[in-house]
Design an enzyme around this catalytic site. Structure first.
Site, PDB file in Angstrom:
ATOM      1  CE  LYS A   1      -2.979   0.772   3.583  1.00 53.44           C
ATOM      2  NZ  LYS A   1      -2.838   2.142   4.095  1.00 53.44           N
ATOM      3  CB  SER A   2       3.855   2.268   1.967  1.00 58.08           C
ATOM      4  OG  SER A   2       3.308   2.184   3.256  1.00 58.08           O
TER       5      SER A   2
ATOM      6  NE  ARG B   1       6.257   6.418   0.794  1.00 56.28           N
ATOM      7  CZ  ARG B   1       5.382   6.237   1.784  1.00 56.28           C
ATOM      8  NH1 ARG B   1       4.246   5.603   1.552  1.00 56.28           N
ATOM      9  NH2 ARG B   1       5.624   6.689   3.000  1.00 56.28           N
TER      10      ARG B   1
ATOM     11  NE  ARG C   1      -5.499   8.341  11.021  1.00 57.16           N
ATOM     12  CZ  ARG C   1      -4.832   7.517  10.223  1.00 57.16           C
ATOM     13  NH1 ARG C   1      -5.416   7.012   9.154  1.00 57.16           N
ATOM     14  NH2 ARG C   1      -3.581   7.211  10.491  1.00 57.16           N
TER      15      ARG C   1
ATOM     16  CB  SER D   1       5.302   9.923  11.467  1.00 57.90           C
ATOM     17  OG  SER D   1       4.427  10.058  10.369  1.00 57.90           O
TER      18      SER D   1
ATOM     19  CG  ASP E   1       0.520   0.065   9.415  1.00 57.00           C
ATOM     20  OD1 ASP E   1       0.240   0.882  10.311  1.00 57.00           O
ATOM     21  OD2 ASP E   1       0.838   0.414   8.261  1.00 57.00           O
TER      22      ASP E   1
ATOM     23  CE  LYS F   1      -0.174   4.246  12.916  1.00 60.63           C
ATOM     24  NZ  LYS F   1       0.600   4.996  11.929  1.00 60.63           N
TER      25      LYS F   1
ATOM     26  NE  ARG G   1      -5.201  -0.016  13.023  1.00 64.74           N
ATOM     27  CZ  ARG G   1      -4.531   0.127  11.892  1.00 64.74           C
ATOM     28  NH1 ARG G   1      -3.206   0.164  11.910  1.00 64.74           N
ATOM     29  NH2 ARG G   1      -5.166   0.214  10.750  1.00 64.74           N
TER      30      ARG G   1
HETATM   31  C1  S3P Z   1       2.578   4.810   6.247  1.00 65.80           C
HETATM   32  C2  S3P Z   1       3.185   5.139   7.435  1.00 65.80           C
HETATM   33  C3  S3P Z   1       2.676   4.732   8.757  1.00 65.80           C
HETATM   34  C4  S3P Z   1       1.687   3.589   8.640  1.00 65.80           C
HETATM   35  C5  S3P Z   1       0.693   3.824   7.557  1.00 65.80           C
HETATM   36  C6  S3P Z   1       1.389   3.948   6.217  1.00 65.80           C
HETATM   37  C7  S3P Z   1       3.172   5.291   4.992  1.00 65.80           C
HETATM   38  O1  S3P Z   1       2.024   5.818   9.379  1.00 65.80           O
HETATM   39  O2  S3P Z   1       1.038   3.364   9.866  1.00 65.80           O
HETATM   40  O3  S3P Z   1      -0.227   2.759   7.482  1.00 65.80           O
HETATM   41  O4  S3P Z   1       2.804   4.781   3.906  1.00 65.80           O
HETATM   42  O5  S3P Z   1       4.000   6.201   5.039  1.00 65.80           O
HETATM   43  P1  S3P Z   1       2.838   6.951  10.204  1.00 65.80           P
HETATM   44  O6  S3P Z   1       3.765   7.598   9.275  1.00 65.80           O
HETATM   45  O7  S3P Z   1       1.799   7.892  10.699  1.00 65.80           O
HETATM   46  O8  S3P Z   1       3.522   6.210  11.314  1.00 65.80           O
END
Ligand code: S3P
Length: 430
Positions: free
Chosen positions: A20-21, A25, A120, A166, A316, A343, A347
């Site tokens: 997903k990340s 991007r 959030r 983060s 996560d 989150k 959680r």
């Molecule tokens: C993510 C970073 C994390 C993660 C999120 C995806 C990302 O969050 O919990 O599901 O893709 O950069 P944080 O950057 O708030 O820790």
């Protein structure tokens, strides 16, 4: 209500959906490219499709073919003022990273999301973006969405000490940093996932990593004609790794899983707890480490303590790890994880209250939880609070309960893993 009753084992091979990340991007950085970017194995889940839709709205031409290959005809760094509010649904990564890019666009935009996202915190990005010269408004003085951003070009440089580990904050600043020639650096207290750094490097941008500090160097132009192939998401694999470890008789192979060291904390925990697993076929795909993982039923799990630098490497995966802990002998303690409170849901609260519903002895701390194993899970109604990872973790818990586990909402699973139930059914061996 979704009903889980199960009696059997899990056997077989699956490729869980793409990361997903990295999928987010690929669209964001690909859209800033002045040429053609081809993305293979893009994750077509609600979150990532919301990012894709937002960039179409910002004037980028993006084509999707039937094999899931995405072609982005980037507009360079020039996006178009959106005609309406950008709505990114449930996706925290979308709102926080896209805001960094909008900060460098000299126009007016508004970005929002669903009722969970609108609760959030966004001050963590509003503060550094304002320091870089962008105008950012939001509810409660910029704390909550909808966010209004009036960008500026060029932005000003920033040397930022982030109060938290983060990747979303770090990435927001690095992406905004593409719109200035001045110094841009972010220092984190603990290293978070580094996909933005890796992808910017793959696009030819100078990124310098020095300990916990990431800086942009002189070249901030993106090279054209890049191809990205996205591996499977370890955060999605986590549910099947845990399921295979706790359901008697199971053996599951997970293909093409990302093994980037900033993401593999769950594998360290599985090792410490005594999960029977092996990694094979290790290779590199588009600048990321990848491998296949086989996980087998592991009857002698033991409790562990998880905290400190490990937390961002498995943040996560904590709902899944909590379910694993219910089947481990002793008390598992998770600490230093207060970020879990902000989150997709709180959680800590959701995991502990749902575990209690299923008869597990568990306790909330401000920054974590305590879970007592080995527990015999009873039936009950699990509440997800619209959180995809709570829903999937408790479907897995339902697999080891002798009674029926009901999940109040499973629609949210589409956020990251639309085929979750299909994949689970394909592994069922009765
Ligand atoms: C993510 C970073 C994390 C993660 C999120 C995806 C990302 O969050 O919990 O599901 O893709 O950069 P944080 O950057 O708030 O820790």
């Amino acid at each position: 209500m979704f009903e889980v009753t199960f009696n059997g084992s899990l056997k077989g091979t699956i490729r869980v959906p793409s990361d997903k990340s990295i999928s987010h991007r690929s669209i964001m950085i690909g859209s800033l490219n002045a040429g053609k970017v081809v993305v293979k194995n893009f994750l077509r889940s609600e979150d990532c499709l919301n990012t894709l839709k937002a960039f179409k709205f910002l004037g980028v031409s993006i084509e999707e073919d039937s094999d899931g290959v995405i072609t982005i005809f980037g507009s360079g760094k020039e996006l178009r003022e959106p005609f309406d509010v950008l709505d990114v649904g449930n996706s925290g990564t979308s709102i926080r990273l896209i805001s960094g890019i909008l900060a460098g666009q000299p126009f007016y935009s508004v970005i929002t999301g669903d009722r969970y996202l609108r609760r959030r915190p966004m001050d963590r990005i509003a503060v550094p973006l304002r320091m870089m010269g962008a105008t950012v408004f939001g509810r409660e003085n910029g704390k909550y969405p909808p966010l209004t951003i009036i960008g500026k070009r060029p932005l000003e440089g920033i040397v930022y000490e982030s109060p938290r580990a983060s990747a979303q904050v770090k990435s927001c600043i690095l992406l905004a940093g593409l719109f200035t020639d001045e110094s841009v650096s972010v220092t984190e207290p603990v290293r978070s996932r580094d996909h933005t750094e890796r992808m910017l490097k793959a696009f030819g941008v100078d990124v310098v990593v020095n300990g916990l500090t990431v800086s942009l160097g002189k070249n901030r132009e993106l090279k054209t004609d890049v191809e990205i192939d996205i591996p499977a998401d370890i955060s999605s694999a986590a549910f099947f790794m845990v399921a295979a470890a706790i359901v008697p008789g199971s053996e599951v192979v997970l293909k093409d899983v990302i093994l980037n060291p900033t993401r593999t904390g769950i594998l360290d925990v599985m090792e410490d707890m005594g999960v029977d697993f092996e990694i094979f076929n290790r290779r590199s795909v588009s600048g990321e480490e990848v491998g296949d993982i086989v996980v087998r039923y592991s009857p002698d799990l033991k409790a562990v303590t998880i905290g400190g630098e490990l937390i961002p490497r498995l943040i996560d995966e904590i709902p899944a790890i909590a379910v694993l802990a219910t089947q481990a002998e002793g008390e598992t303690v998770i600490k230093d994880a207060s970020e879990l409170r902000v989150k997709e849901s709180d959680r800590i609260k959701m995991v502990v209250s749902n575990l209690k519903t299923l008869g597990v002895e568990a306790e909330e701390f401000e920054d974590g939880m305590r879970i007592k194993g080995k527990a015999k899970l009873r039936g009950g109604v699990v509440k997800t609070s619209g959180d995809h990872r709570i829903a999937m973790a408790f479907i897995v818990a339902g697999l080891v309960s002798d009674e029926t586990v009901l999940i109040d909402d499973i629609k949210c699973i589409a956020t990251s893993y639309p085929d979750f139930l299909k994949h689970l059914s394909s592994l069922v061996d009765v």
